[in-house]
Motif scaffolding. Structure first.
Motif, PDB file in Angstrom:
ATOM      1  N   SER A  71      -5.565   4.374 -10.909  1.00 37.74           N
ATOM      2  CA  SER A  71      -7.049   3.798 -11.162  1.00 37.74           C
ATOM      3  C   SER A  71      -8.044   4.838 -10.747  1.00 37.74           C
ATOM      4  O   SER A  71      -9.234   4.880 -10.956  1.00 37.74           O
ATOM      5  CB  SER A  71      -7.322   2.672 -10.313  1.00 37.74           C
ATOM      6  N   ILE A  72      -7.614   6.093  -9.999  1.00 40.63           N
ATOM      7  CA  ILE A  72      -8.332   7.132  -9.752  1.00 40.63           C
ATOM      8  C   ILE A  72      -8.177   8.154 -10.694  1.00 40.63           C
ATOM      9  O   ILE A  72      -9.403   8.496 -11.352  1.00 40.63           O
ATOM     10  CB  ILE A  72      -7.964   7.708  -8.296  1.00 40.63           C
ATOM     11  N   CYS A  73      -7.271   8.653 -10.989  1.00 38.64           N
ATOM     12  CA  CYS A  73      -7.020   9.705 -11.980  1.00 38.64           C
ATOM     13  C   CYS A  73      -6.636   9.613 -13.231  1.00 38.64           C
ATOM     14  O   CYS A  73      -6.574  10.322 -14.363  1.00 38.64           O
ATOM     15  CB  CYS A  73      -6.114  10.892 -11.454  1.00 38.64           C
ATOM     16  N   GLU A  74      -6.311   8.074 -13.480  1.00 36.94           N
ATOM     17  CA  GLU A  74      -5.666   7.617 -14.678  1.00 36.94           C
ATOM     18  C   GLU A  74      -4.595   8.260 -15.453  1.00 36.94           C
ATOM     19  O   GLU A  74      -4.278   7.975 -16.285  1.00 36.94           O
ATOM     20  CB  GLU A  74      -6.994   7.710 -15.848  1.00 36.94           C
ATOM     21  N   LYS A  75      -3.932   9.032 -14.335  1.00 31.96           N
ATOM     22  CA  LYS A  75      -2.706   9.527 -15.083  1.00 31.96           C
ATOM     23  C   LYS A  75      -1.540   8.256 -14.925  1.00 31.96           C
ATOM     24  O   LYS A  75      -1.714   7.272 -14.175  1.00 31.96           O
ATOM     25  CB  LYS A  75      -1.978  10.627 -14.024  1.00 31.96           C
ATOM     26  N   LYS A  76      -0.556   8.534 -15.802  1.00 33.88           N
ATOM     27  CA  LYS A  76       0.506   7.440 -15.732  1.00 33.88           C
ATOM     28  C   LYS A  76       1.593   7.879 -14.942  1.00 33.88           C
ATOM     29  O   LYS A  76       2.249   9.046 -14.998  1.00 33.88           O
ATOM     30  CB  LYS A  76       1.140   7.329 -17.162  1.00 33.88           C
ATOM     31  N   THR A  77       2.093   7.178 -13.740  1.00 34.44           N
ATOM     32  CA  THR A  77       3.120   7.924 -12.702  1.00 34.44           C
ATOM     33  C   THR A  77       4.105   6.816 -12.436  1.00 34.44           C
ATOM     34  O   THR A  77       3.969   5.672 -12.697  1.00 34.44           O
ATOM     35  CB  THR A  77       2.322   8.327 -11.492  1.00 34.44           C
ATOM     36  N   GLU A  78       5.096   7.221 -11.973  1.00 32.74           N
ATOM     37  CA  GLU A  78       6.136   6.336 -11.408  1.00 32.74           C
ATOM     38  C   GLU A  78       5.996   5.952 -10.077  1.00 32.74           C
ATOM     39  O   GLU A  78       6.636   5.069  -9.584  1.00 32.74           O
ATOM     40  CB  GLU A  78       7.685   6.918 -11.715  1.00 32.74           C
ATOM     41  N   LYS A  79       5.268   6.938  -9.024  1.00 36.59           N
ATOM     42  CA  LYS A  79       5.354   6.507  -7.886  1.00 36.59           C
ATOM     43  C   LYS A  79       3.941   6.328  -7.241  1.00 36.59           C
ATOM     44  O   LYS A  79       3.012   7.351  -7.678  1.00 36.59           O
ATOM     45  CB  LYS A  79       5.840   7.659  -7.026  1.00 36.59           C
ATOM     46  N   GLY A  80       3.517   5.422  -6.505  1.00 38.49           N
ATOM     47  CA  GLY A  80       2.404   5.114  -6.071  1.00 38.49           C
ATOM     48  C   GLY A  80       2.399   3.739  -5.255  1.00 38.49           C
ATOM     49  O   GLY A  80       3.351   3.066  -5.091  1.00 38.49           O
ATOM     50  N   ILE A  81       0.989   3.524  -5.082  1.00 44.26           N
ATOM     51  CA  ILE A  81       0.792   2.014  -4.034  1.00 44.26           C
ATOM     52  C   ILE A  81      -0.266   1.200  -4.757  1.00 44.26           C
ATOM     53  O   ILE A  81      -0.728   1.640  -5.736  1.00 44.26           O
ATOM     54  CB  ILE A  81       0.534   2.499  -2.601  1.00 44.26           C
ATOM     55  N   TYR A  82       0.036  -0.173  -4.533  1.00 46.02           N
ATOM     56  CA  TYR A  82      -1.042  -0.944  -4.937  1.00 46.02           C
ATOM     57  C   TYR A  82      -1.780  -1.323  -3.653  1.00 46.02           C
ATOM     58  O   TYR A  82      -1.252  -1.789  -2.597  1.00 46.02           O
ATOM     59  CB  TYR A  82      -0.419  -2.226  -5.472  1.00 46.02           C
ATOM     60  N   LEU A  83      -2.953  -1.150  -3.977  1.00 43.60           N
ATOM     61  CA  LEU A  83      -4.036  -1.465  -2.745  1.00 43.60           C
ATOM     62  C   LEU A  83      -4.932  -2.538  -3.393  1.00 43.60           C
ATOM     63  O   LEU A  83      -5.787  -2.456  -4.216  1.00 43.60           O
ATOM     64  CB  LEU A  83      -4.849  -0.240  -2.191  1.00 43.60           C
ATOM     65  N   LEU A  84      -4.647  -3.640  -2.878  1.00 44.39           N
ATOM     66  CA  LEU A  84      -5.581  -5.019  -3.291  1.00 44.39           C
ATOM     67  C   LEU A  84      -5.366  -4.960  -4.827  1.00 44.39           C
ATOM     68  O   LEU A  84      -6.265  -4.956  -5.516  1.00 44.39           O
ATOM     69  CB  LEU A  84      -7.058  -4.890  -2.882  1.00 44.39           C
ATOM     70  N   ARG A  85      -4.403  -4.981  -5.362  1.00 45.41           N
ATOM     71  CA  ARG A  85      -4.003  -5.233  -6.842  1.00 45.41           C
ATOM     72  C   ARG A  85      -4.423  -3.917  -7.603  1.00 45.41           C
ATOM     73  O   ARG A  85      -4.347  -3.853  -8.931  1.00 45.41           O
ATOM     74  CB  ARG A  85      -4.560  -6.290  -7.401  1.00 45.41           C
ATOM     75  N   VAL A  86      -4.710  -2.805  -6.788  1.00 44.03           N
ATOM     76  CA  VAL A  86      -5.228  -1.419  -7.764  1.00 44.03           C
ATOM     77  C   VAL A  86      -4.092  -0.537  -7.408  1.00 44.03           C
ATOM     78  O   VAL A  86      -3.919  -0.062  -6.267  1.00 44.03           O
ATOM     79  CB  VAL A  86      -6.660  -1.202  -7.082  1.00 44.03           C
ATOM     80  N   TYR A  87      -3.654   0.202  -8.601  1.00 47.04           N
ATOM     81  CA  TYR A  87      -2.706   0.925  -8.321  1.00 47.04           C
ATOM     82  C   TYR A  87      -3.074   2.471  -8.063  1.00 47.04           C
ATOM     83  O   TYR A  87      -4.201   2.865  -8.928  1.00 47.04           O
ATOM     84  CB  TYR A  87      -2.036   1.194  -9.775  1.00 47.04           C
ATOM     85  N   ILE A  88      -2.549   3.300  -7.085  1.00 43.46           N
ATOM     86  CA  ILE A  88      -2.995   4.616  -6.941  1.00 43.46           C
ATOM     87  C   ILE A  88      -1.885   5.177  -6.936  1.00 43.46           C
ATOM     88  O   ILE A  88      -0.870   5.098  -6.107  1.00 43.46           O
ATOM     89  CB  ILE A  88      -3.778   4.611  -5.369  1.00 43.46           C
ATOM     90  N   CYS A  89      -1.717   6.475  -7.494  1.00 38.00           N
ATOM     91  CA  CYS A  89      -0.627   7.363  -7.492  1.00 38.00           C
ATOM     92  C   CYS A  89      -0.462   8.246  -6.432  1.00 38.00           C
ATOM     93  O   CYS A  89      -1.398   8.210  -5.314  1.00 38.00           O
ATOM     94  CB  CYS A  89      -0.944   8.433  -8.803  1.00 38.00           C
TER      95      CYS A  89
END
Length: 60
Positions: free
Chosen positions: A8-26
């Motif tokens: 949701s920040i850089c808009e890149k598609k990644t395999e590793k990251g976290i969900y923070l309040l249903r928002v994905y962050i690499c």
């Protein structure tokens, strides 16, 4: 097969990251967000991107 999500920040598609309040962050953006001081102009960018991501989760 691996699962990729769009950051949701850089808009890149990644395999590793976290969900923070249903928002994905690499992992890269998470690391940068954690290490960005509040007086850095980039901090405001992260705040705005997170706000935009959260607003998009609210049904109209």
């Amino acid at each position: 097969m691996s699962h990729k999500d769009h950051c949701s920040i850089c808009e890149k598609k990644t395999e590793k990251g976290i969900y923070l309040l249903r928002v994905y962050i690499c992992e890269e953006c998470e690391e940068e967000m954690i290490n960005t001081p509040a007086d850095d102009p980039k901090y405001e960018y992260f705040v705005k991107r997170m706000a935009k991501a959260h607003k998009s989760m609210i049904p109209s």
